[in-house]
Design a protein around this motif. Structure first.
Motif, PDB file in Angstrom:
ATOM      1  N   ASP A 156       2.654   2.241  -1.371  1.00 42.83           N
ATOM      2  CA  ASP A 156       2.650   1.689  -2.826  1.00 42.83           C
ATOM      3  C   ASP A 156       1.424   1.162  -3.325  1.00 42.83           C
ATOM      4  O   ASP A 156       0.954   0.045  -3.243  1.00 42.83           O
ATOM      5  CB  ASP A 156       3.697   0.661  -3.208  1.00 42.83           C
ATOM      6  N   CYS A 157       0.407   2.135  -3.633  1.00 37.72           N
ATOM      7  CA  CYS A 157      -0.964   1.780  -3.733  1.00 37.72           C
ATOM      8  C   CYS A 157      -1.168   0.998  -5.073  1.00 37.72           C
ATOM      9  O   CYS A 157      -2.125   0.082  -4.988  1.00 37.72           O
ATOM     10  CB  CYS A 157      -1.834   3.291  -4.162  1.00 37.72           C
ATOM     11  N   HIS A 158      -0.496   1.026  -5.937  1.00 32.55           N
ATOM     12  CA  HIS A 158      -0.327   0.300  -7.080  1.00 32.55           C
ATOM     13  C   HIS A 158       0.051  -1.160  -6.944  1.00 32.55           C
ATOM     14  O   HIS A 158      -0.866  -2.270  -7.414  1.00 32.55           O
ATOM     15  CB  HIS A 158       0.591   0.740  -8.364  1.00 32.55           C
ATOM     16  N   LEU A 159       0.873  -1.401  -6.096  1.00 35.26           N
ATOM     17  CA  LEU A 159       1.256  -2.772  -5.811  1.00 35.26           C
ATOM     18  C   LEU A 159       0.074  -3.517  -5.082  1.00 35.26           C
ATOM     19  O   LEU A 159      -0.394  -4.700  -5.176  1.00 35.26           O
ATOM     20  CB  LEU A 159       2.382  -2.630  -4.837  1.00 35.26           C
ATOM     21  N   ILE A 160      -0.415  -2.841  -3.895  1.00 37.54           N
ATOM     22  CA  ILE A 160      -1.446  -3.550  -3.152  1.00 37.54           C
ATOM     23  C   ILE A 160      -2.790  -3.832  -3.938  1.00 37.54           C
ATOM     24  O   ILE A 160      -3.436  -4.696  -3.790  1.00 37.54           O
ATOM     25  CB  ILE A 160      -1.835  -2.908  -1.820  1.00 37.54           C
ATOM     26  N   LEU A 161      -3.039  -2.847  -4.807  1.00 37.94           N
ATOM     27  CA  LEU A 161      -4.106  -2.997  -5.674  1.00 37.94           C
ATOM     28  C   LEU A 161      -4.262  -4.087  -6.737  1.00 37.94           C
ATOM     29  O   LEU A 161      -4.845  -4.671  -6.953  1.00 37.94           O
ATOM     30  CB  LEU A 161      -4.642  -1.606  -6.394  1.00 37.94           C
ATOM     31  N   THR A 162      -2.760  -4.149  -7.099  1.00 36.65           N
ATOM     32  CA  THR A 162      -2.743  -5.462  -7.939  1.00 36.65           C
ATOM     33  C   THR A 162      -2.531  -6.822  -7.451  1.00 36.65           C
ATOM     34  O   THR A 162      -3.282  -7.687  -7.806  1.00 36.65           O
ATOM     35  CB  THR A 162      -1.133  -5.264  -8.511  1.00 36.65           C
ATOM     36  N   LYS A 163      -2.302  -6.818  -6.066  1.00 36.00           N
ATOM     37  CA  LYS A 163      -2.440  -7.915  -5.269  1.00 36.00           C
ATOM     38  C   LYS A 163      -3.901  -8.398  -5.025  1.00 36.00           C
ATOM     39  O   LYS A 163      -4.157  -9.600  -4.959  1.00 36.00           O
ATOM     40  CB  LYS A 163      -1.726  -8.044  -3.959  1.00 36.00           C
ATOM     41  N   LEU A 164      -4.491  -7.502  -4.597  1.00 35.30           N
ATOM     42  CA  LEU A 164      -5.969  -7.440  -4.411  1.00 35.30           C
ATOM     43  C   LEU A 164      -6.769  -7.931  -5.678  1.00 35.30           C
ATOM     44  O   LEU A 164      -7.630  -8.782  -5.548  1.00 35.30           O
ATOM     45  CB  LEU A 164      -6.713  -6.221  -3.692  1.00 35.30           C
ATOM     46  N   PHE A 165      -6.433  -7.424  -6.587  1.00 35.51           N
ATOM     47  CA  PHE A 165      -6.805  -7.700  -8.030  1.00 35.51           C
ATOM     48  C   PHE A 165      -6.550  -9.389  -8.489  1.00 35.51           C
ATOM     49  O   PHE A 165      -7.596 -10.055  -8.784  1.00 35.51           O
ATOM     50  CB  PHE A 165      -6.387  -7.168  -9.238  1.00 35.51           C
ATOM     51  N   ASP A 166      -5.520  -9.799  -8.057  1.00 37.63           N
ATOM     52  CA  ASP A 166      -4.991 -11.117  -8.320  1.00 37.63           C
ATOM     53  C   ASP A 166      -5.903 -12.114  -7.469  1.00 37.63           C
ATOM     54  O   ASP A 166      -6.025 -13.274  -8.079  1.00 37.63           O
ATOM     55  CB  ASP A 166      -3.410 -11.231  -8.060  1.00 37.63           C
ATOM     56  N   ILE A 167      -6.200 -11.806  -6.107  1.00 39.98           N
ATOM     57  CA  ILE A 167      -7.053 -12.842  -5.576  1.00 39.98           C
ATOM     58  C   ILE A 167      -8.581 -12.761  -5.785  1.00 39.98           C
ATOM     59  O   ILE A 167      -9.471 -13.474  -5.189  1.00 39.98           O
ATOM     60  CB  ILE A 167      -6.860 -12.428  -3.933  1.00 39.98           C
ATOM     61  N   LEU A 168      -8.985 -11.694  -6.638  1.00 40.23           N
ATOM     62  CA  LEU A 168     -10.452 -11.617  -6.794  1.00 40.23           C
ATOM     63  C   LEU A 168     -10.912 -12.515  -7.907  1.00 40.23           C
ATOM     64  O   LEU A 168     -10.012 -12.837  -8.863  1.00 40.23           O
ATOM     65  CB  LEU A 168     -10.787 -10.478  -7.228  1.00 40.23           C
ATOM     66  N   LYS A 169     -11.895 -13.477  -7.698  1.00 37.70           N
ATOM     67  CA  LYS A 169     -12.358 -14.102  -8.751  1.00 37.70           C
ATOM     68  C   LYS A 169     -12.957 -13.441  -9.752  1.00 37.70           C
ATOM     69  O   LYS A 169     -13.035 -12.123  -9.894  1.00 37.70           O
ATOM     70  CB  LYS A 169     -13.552 -15.076  -8.216  1.00 37.70           C
ATOM     71  N   LYS A 170     -13.184 -14.010 -10.991  1.00 44.89           N
ATOM     72  CA  LYS A 170     -13.804 -13.261 -12.159  1.00 44.89           C
ATOM     73  C   LYS A 170     -15.189 -12.830 -11.728  1.00 44.89           C
ATOM     74  O   LYS A 170     -15.934 -13.284 -11.082  1.00 44.89           O
ATOM     75  CB  LYS A 170     -14.056 -14.450 -13.439  1.00 44.89           C
ATOM     76  N   ASP A 171     -15.175 -11.518 -12.252  1.00 43.96           N
ATOM     77  CA  ASP A 171     -16.554 -10.599 -11.882  1.00 43.96           C
ATOM     78  C   ASP A 171     -16.535 -10.218 -10.510  1.00 43.96           C
ATOM     79  O   ASP A 171     -17.419  -9.983  -9.822  1.00 43.96           O
ATOM     80  CB  ASP A 171     -17.694 -11.420 -12.287  1.00 43.96           C
ATOM     81  N   GLY A 172     -15.423 -10.587  -9.892  1.00 45.82           N
ATOM     82  CA  GLY A 172     -15.139  -9.998  -8.228  1.00 45.82           C
ATOM     83  C   GLY A 172     -15.197  -8.471  -8.212  1.00 45.82           C
ATOM     84  O   GLY A 172     -14.963  -7.789  -9.019  1.00 45.82           O
ATOM     85  N   HIS A 173     -15.403  -8.083  -6.994  1.00 45.81           N
ATOM     86  CA  HIS A 173     -15.281  -6.715  -6.734  1.00 45.81           C
ATOM     87  C   HIS A 173     -14.508  -6.308  -5.587  1.00 45.81           C
ATOM     88  O   HIS A 173     -14.241  -6.900  -4.594  1.00 45.81           O
ATOM     89  CB  HIS A 173     -16.941  -6.314  -6.172  1.00 45.81           C
ATOM     90  N   LEU A 174     -13.871  -5.038  -5.962  1.00 45.21           N
ATOM     91  CA  LEU A 174     -13.087  -4.341  -4.845  1.00 45.21           C
ATOM     92  C   LEU A 174     -13.778  -3.043  -4.381  1.00 45.21           C
ATOM     93  O   LEU A 174     -14.267  -2.311  -5.012  1.00 45.21           O
ATOM     94  CB  LEU A 174     -11.609  -4.051  -5.283  1.00 45.21           C
ATOM     95  N   ILE A 175     -14.224  -3.232  -3.002  1.00 47.58           N
ATOM     96  CA  ILE A 175     -14.770  -2.207  -2.518  1.00 47.58           C
ATOM     97  C   ILE A 175     -13.897  -1.164  -1.541  1.00 47.58           C
ATOM     98  O   ILE A 175     -13.225  -1.611  -0.679  1.00 47.58           O
ATOM     99  CB  ILE A 175     -15.936  -2.493  -1.630  1.00 47.58           C
ATOM    100  N   ILE A 176     -13.504   0.093  -1.747  1.00 46.13           N
ATOM    101  CA  ILE A 176     -12.618   1.052  -1.220  1.00 46.13           C
ATOM    102  C   ILE A 176     -13.318   1.982  -0.497  1.00 46.13           C
ATOM    103  O   ILE A 176     -14.224   2.630  -1.009  1.00 46.13           O
ATOM    104  CB  ILE A 176     -11.362   1.287  -2.250  1.00 46.13           C
ATOM    105  N   VAL A 177     -13.279   2.297   0.842  1.00 48.32           N
ATOM    106  CA  VAL A 177     -13.664   3.262   1.629  1.00 48.32           C
ATOM    107  C   VAL A 177     -12.492   4.145   1.755  1.00 48.32           C
ATOM    108  O   VAL A 177     -11.586   3.554   2.545  1.00 48.32           O
ATOM    109  CB  VAL A 177     -14.709   2.825   2.504  1.00 48.32           C
ATOM    110  N   ASP A 178     -12.575   5.470   1.686  1.00 48.85           N
ATOM    111  CA  ASP A 178     -11.320   6.395   2.219  1.00 48.85           C
ATOM    112  C   ASP A 178     -11.637   7.709   1.994  1.00 48.85           C
ATOM    113  O   ASP A 178     -12.858   8.026   1.658  1.00 48.85           O
ATOM    114  CB  ASP A 178     -10.012   6.095   1.282  1.00 48.85           C
TER     115      ASP A 178
END
Length: 200
Positions: A119-141
């Protein structure tokens, strides 16, 4: 058998020459996406034995290594202790099940992890929630690879589709590009790796 011997065997199994070399290439790609991170906190999600996160530890004020495998976390702990790295910590946790309530970071790095997540949507939502304002998610795949058929992993991702998904989750902006192609690097098939940088 001594515990250390077991860890040694695991290290030999996981940290193969190919994995170490690929991790170095990934670290360079991630570094090229980062700027002014000296006062920023980072989290390496699905860190494995920490090959990527440990290659980035010098450019963050702190790095939290997270993996759902206790054996992988033990490996990272050992590397942190051996390297006397004070800015690193570990957490054995699966964020799709539970996320520590107070956890907030500036950067989340997820290298070759999303392809294992149903469930990619679920994990991306969880990671979004732990990021501070202006935070970045870096995905390598891996880029989408039709020659790979597996019921255990995704056969890579279409960059445009993944950008659409992270924006759907709530990220304000995102961009991606392919940075490496190699022989037999994905389930024994030739494949290419992309990097995606999404900003909250």
């Amino acid at each position: 058998m001594e515990t250390n011997d077991i860890f040694e065997q695991m290290a030999c199994r996981y940290d193969t020459e190919d994995r170490v070399n690929t991790a170095k290439i990934i670290v360079q790609a991630v570094r090229s996406e980062l700027a002014d991170t000296k006062e920023k906190t980072a989290l390496d999600y699905g860190c494995g034995t920490g090959l990527v996160g440990l290659g980035l530890i010098d450019i963050f004020i702190s790095m939290l290594f997270v993996d759902s495998s206790p054996q992988m976390i033990e490996q990272v702990k050992r590397k942190i202790e051996n390297g006397h790295i004070e800015s690193a910590s570990t957490l054995c946790c699966d964020f799709s099940v539970e996320v520590p309530r107070t956890l907030q970071v500036d950067y989340v790095i997820m290298s070759q992890v999303l392809l294992h997540i149903t469930d990619c949507h679920l994990i991306l939502t969880k990671l979004f929630d732990i990021l501070k304002k202006d935070g970045h998610l870096i995905i390598v795949d891996f880029d989408k690879n039709e020659s790979i058929i597996s019921d255990k992993v995704h056969n890579g991702f279409e960059q445009k589709e993944l950008i659409r998904l992270v924006k759907q989750v709530g990220f304000a902006s995102a961009g991606a590009h392919t940075f490496y192609s190699g022989q037999r690097i994905f389930m024994n098939q030739d494949a290419s790796l992309f990097i995606l940088n999404a900003k909250k």
